[in-house]
Structure formats: structure tokens, C-alpha cells
Design an enzyme around this catalytic site. Structure first.
Site, PDB file in Angstrom:
ATOM      1  N   SER A 294       0.824  -1.199   0.000  1.00 15.21           N
ATOM      2  CA  SER A 294       0.000   0.000   0.000  1.00 15.21           C
ATOM      3  C   SER A 294       0.866   1.260   0.000  1.00 15.21           C
ATOM      4  CB  SER A 294      -0.972  -0.032   1.180  1.00 15.21           C
ATOM      5  OG  SER A 294      -1.930   0.986   1.097  1.00 15.21           O
TER       6      SER A 294
ATOM      7  N   ASP B  30      -2.264   6.106  -4.164  1.00 14.44           N
ATOM      8  CA  ASP B  30      -1.156   5.395  -3.556  1.00 14.44           C
ATOM      9  C   ASP B  30      -0.724   4.257  -4.486  1.00 14.44           C
ATOM     10  OD1 ASP B  30      -3.452   3.888  -3.144  1.00 14.44           O
ATOM     11  OD2 ASP B  30      -2.861   3.206  -1.151  1.00 14.44           O
TER      12      ASP B  30
ATOM     13  N   ASP C  90      -1.095   1.085  -4.707  1.00 13.68           N
ATOM     14  CA  ASP C  90      -2.031   0.028  -5.120  1.00 13.68           C
ATOM     15  C   ASP C  90      -3.387   0.586  -5.525  1.00 13.68           C
ATOM     16  OD1 ASP C  90      -2.640   0.612  -2.416  1.00 13.68           O
ATOM     17  OD2 ASP C  90      -3.572  -1.344  -2.152  1.00 13.68           O
TER      18      ASP C  90
ATOM     19  N   ASP D 213      -5.973   2.142  -4.099  1.00 13.31           N
ATOM     20  CA  ASP D 213      -7.251   2.040  -3.384  1.00 13.31           C
ATOM     21  C   ASP D 213      -7.553   3.315  -2.605  1.00 13.31           C
ATOM     22  OD1 ASP D 213      -5.350   1.708  -1.393  1.00 13.31           O
ATOM     23  OD2 ASP D 213      -6.246  -0.100  -0.539  1.00 13.31           O
TER      24      ASP D 213
END
Length: 474
Positions: free
Chosen positions: A109, A252, A254, A256
């Protein structure tokens, strides 16, 4: 070096000694445990195959970790769909679209480049619950491994789900692509050199939005601290102004979490990503005569979502911190929209996970309908500010004492003990939330008020009360 084991997966720095960092040994153990518990969780007649989706962000360690994870899954006799470079929500959608039995997302993340992680999904493309996650941890620690024989080894196939994910986003009822195209928006995108640089420009192109890309090469060399906070988005803010863009988008690694920058270079503020999208959806649903409108966020998220929800005649609920806790309460209450104050938008009409693509598509639709600048849109929402602090303790046993005593001291206020202690001062529309860390002897403290100065002061006031509790009986 660091290795953190939790019910949501394992996360650590790459390299070092097994058990003390994210090493090949730890990756194999944990992946085996996931497959073992998958069979226990979803029992089938002997000989029937299981399938697991694996997707990853663009971290430098990603390909290495991917090879280990996919090879281990196959060695367990489970088939693999390798989604390759894919956002977290894309991997979640891939589980749904392929009707797989589960998924593993390889991403740390917002953590820096030396980190990576394995995050575990069920057959719904959602994170494992606490009991399921603990079972995986217990299995990994048991050391009882039994891999498949040569005739039972799983297969590995590759499939890109990026466009299929975007197809589902653009099919959403309240995503108004034609209105967005007509508005002729221009945006600047900072994808921190990860998978956001692949999927987000495709979404924007399909919605007719001009996109100026900054840090969109998915090579894993993060151009700045990857957490989308204002202090890490100076370059983006400057480019929004110099490009005369309508707003800026930051995601970010990833993809999400979603943070936005106003046309004047000022932060829209992460907390207000969800607030804005919720306001749009509540308005659309309300105009169509929908009743019992519900929203959900966690206890550490801004009160602004509650205010906006109630302004639409809806009901707001707060969950414990953690995405799985938010989605569980959303399902229980039948929420229209929910998420987290860190820029995480969860819209169950598509899937129960934070999704920056959904957030952008709905935000653009809202902006196209409102026909105002982003800074003007921000002013239409209740203004709150959140301050973050912590209390560090040498004696971990003091944590529970502090939390219990705070409940007693503030018993004349609205006290919520679902997750730590949250004290709401309703007359002033202020709150402070104290939670103990699962990994360190600290108490995290979030406080919110109308101004930043008051939010900081409120947090400090409670810290002083906590210090008094520590000194009791000394």
C-alpha cells in the site's frame, strides 16, 4: 528489518532473516497456509480444483514475490490466475469476474519501496475476516506442510483484468460519462510510479478527460513518499496550477486511496474524497425517491460524512477501524456508500473494497453536474479538521487502564467503545478517538474540530488527562 503478521496478511521489509523480515521462507509459509485454509474454508469433493487470483503493484520486489507466491500456490495443487500489474481493486474485481476461490494481493500500500506484503481475499474479492486471518497465521506457524504430488500441481495462466474492471466502473448507474465528456476537464495525475500509471490514464481517456501524467511510469521507483498526504504532493500541486488544470489526482501505489488537489493547488483533503462522492450519490438516490439512505465510515473518519448524510435525510453509522469492519457494517446496514477517511471510497454497487477508479469516476460526474470549481465544491461541505497524535508508553499494561478511566472521566459525553474509546462532544461537534496499537506500546489519538488549532488543542487536552491517569497512585 521488519515483519508484521496480522489477520489481514503479512507485511515487511524485503531481505534479512526468516521470521524477522519478508523473506522467501516467510512468503512460502504464509502462501501455503492460505491455500491450506482455503480448502478448509471451502471444502470440496476430492479432485475438484481451486483457483486463486494473484495481482501486484509495481514495487521493485513485486516480480520476485509474485514468482514465489504463484509457484507455491501451484505446489499446493491450486490453479493460479496471474493478473500481473494490477491495482488492489482490480485484483478484487478479478476474483469476482473469474469466479475464483480467493486472491492474494502483493502490495504494501502506502509503505516505502523496501516494503511489500501479502493481502488475502476470499471468494467475494473481500479481505478475510478476523477468524479466517488468524487461522492462516496459526497454520503458517504450525510448520505442518504437505505439498501436492507431481500429478496434482496447479496450473498458472496470465490474464489482464484492467479493462474489464474499467468496464464495470463505467457501467455504474451514477457514472455520467457523457456529462464528463461535455465538461472538457483537464487533470494532472500523480501515480507515484506504480500501477495507477497504468489504469488511471485509461479511465480518464475513456471518460474524455485530458490527463497530464506525473510519476506515471510503473517501475516501482517511488518519486516521493507514496502516502498521498499534502506534504508529499507538492509537485502535483504546483503542476495543477502551472497546467491550469481543473484538479489534481493522487493515488497510492495500489490505487485504493484517492486524494485530490483543487485547481488553486490547495488540498481538497483526503477526508473529503468520500464526503463528496457520498453527497453526490445521496443526492442522486434521493432525487429518485430512495428511502432509508445509509452511509458508513470508521470511527476515526470525519464527522462531515455524518453531517452530509443527515442533510439528505439519511442515517450514518460508524464502524471499528479497518476496511473489513467498514464493509461488514455496510452490508449489515444496507449502506449506499461507505469508506474510510484516508481517501478510501467503497461503493457496493460494484464491489466491497476501496476503489480509486470508482472514486474518480463519481467525483468527475459530481463535478460535471455541479458546474463549479473544485475549490468552490469543497466550500459546500461542512468544514472540519483532524489532528493526529500518540501517547508512547514504556508499560503496555497502562493502555487499558487509561482507556477505562477515560470512559469514566468523560461519562457525561457521548462515549463509544466499539474500537478503543471515542469521546464525542456533541454540542461543539468535536470528537477525540483513542486506539491502542496492535504492534507497539502506544495509543493513537485522532481529534477533530472546526479548526486545525482547536483539533490540536483537543487532542492535547485529552493527552494531559491521560498523563494524569498514568500518574495516579504513583
Amino acid at each position: 528489518m521488519t515483519l508484521i503478521k496480522s489477520i489481514s496478511g503479512i507485511r515487511g521489509t524485503v531481505g534479512g532473516n526468516p521470521g524477522g523480515a519478508l523473506t522467501p521462507v516467510d512468503i512460502v509459509k504464509f502462501t501455503y497456509a492460505y491455500c491450506s485454509e482455503l480448502r478448509r474454508r471451502r471444502p470440496r469433493p476430492a479432485g475438484e480444483r481451486y483457483t486463486v487470483v494473484v495481482g501486484r503493484d509495481a514495487r521493485i520486489s513485486g516480480e520476485m514475490v509474485e514468482d514465489l507466491v504463484c509457484g507455491t500456490i501451484a505446489a499446493c495443487g491450486v490453479d493460479v490466475i496471474k493478473a500481473g500489474l494490477a491495482s488492489t481493486p482490480t485484483t478484487e474485481m478479478a476474483v469476482i469476474l473469474s469466479e475464483a476461490d480467493g486472491g492474494i494481493i502483493l502490495t504494501a500500500s502506502h509503505n516505502p519501496r523496501q516494503w511489500n506484503a501479502l493481502k488475502l481475499l476470499n471468494e467475494k474479492g473481500e479481505f478475510l475476516n478476523a477468524a479466517e486471518g488468524q487461522a492462516v497465521l496459526d497454520c503458517a506457524e504450525s510448520g505442518n506442510f504437505d505439498f501436492a504430488d507431481i500429478d496434482s500441481i496447479g496450473t498458472i495462466v496470465e490474464e489482464d483484468f484492467t479493462d474489464r474492471h474499467l468496464d464495470e466502473v463505467l457501467k455504474l448507474k451514477y457514472v455520467d460519462t457523457e456529462a464528463v465528456k461535455a465538461a472538457g476537464f483537464k487533470v494532472v495525475l500523480d501515480a507515484v510510479n506504480s500501477v495507477g500509471g497504468i489504469i488511471m490514464p485509461r479511465l480518464l481517456q475513456r471518460m474524455g478527460v485530458e490527463c497530464v501524467c506525473v510519476n506515471c511510469n510503473p517501475d516501482g521507483n517511488f518519486a516521493h513518499n507514496p502516502e498521498p498526504l499534502p506534504q508529499n504532493l507538492v509537485e502535483l500541486s504546483e503542476r495543477v496550477v502551472s497546467e491550469k488544470a481543473d484538479f489534481g489526482i493522487s493515488v497510492d501505489p495500489d490505487v485504493d486511496r484517492l486524494a485530490l488537489i483543487c485547481e488553486n493547488g490547495e488540498p481538497f483533503v483526503e477526508e473529503y474524497t468520500l464526503v463528496s462522492v457520498a453527497d453526490y450519490l445521496l443526492g442522486c438516490a434521493g432525487d429518485e425517491g430512495a428511502k432509508d439512505l445509509v452511509t458508513v465510515s470508521n470511527l476515526s473518519s470525519s464527522r462531515a460524512l455524518r453531517d452530509v448524510t443527515e442533510a439528505h435525510g439519511g442515517k450514518y453509522y460508524a464502524s471499528a477501524v479497518g476496511e473489513v469492519n467498514v464493509t461488514t457494517l455496510m452490508r449489515e446496514k444496507g449502506a449506499l456508500i461507505g469508506g474510510e477517511g484516508n481517501g478510501g471510497v467503497i461503493y457496493p454497487a460494484i464491489h466491497a473494497g476501496r476503489d480509486a477508479m470508482v472514486g474518480v469516476a463519481l467525483f468527475l460526474s459530481n463535478l460535471a453536474h455541479k458546474k463549479m470549481k473544485v475549490s468552490e465544491l469543497k466550500k459546500t461541505y461542512p468544514e472540519y479538521n483532524i489532528a493526529k497524535n500518540r501517547i508512547e508508553l514504556s508499560d503496555k499494561s497502562l493502555i487499558d487502564k487509561i482507556l477505562i478511566r477515560l470512559q469514566e472521566i468523560y461519562s457525561d459525553q457521548d462515549v463509544n467503545t466499539v474500537d478503543g474509546v471515542k469521546i464525542s462532544f456533541e454540542e461543539k461537534r468535536e470528537w477525540v478517538h483513542l486506539r491502542k496499537s496492535n504492534t507497539e506500546p502506544i495509543i493513537r489519538i485522532y481529534s477533530e474540530a472546526k479548526t486545525e488549532e482547536r483539533a490540536v488543542a483537543l487532542g492535547n487536552e485529552v493527552i494531559e488527562v491521560a498523563k494524569g491517569i498514568i500518574n495516579e497512585g504513583v
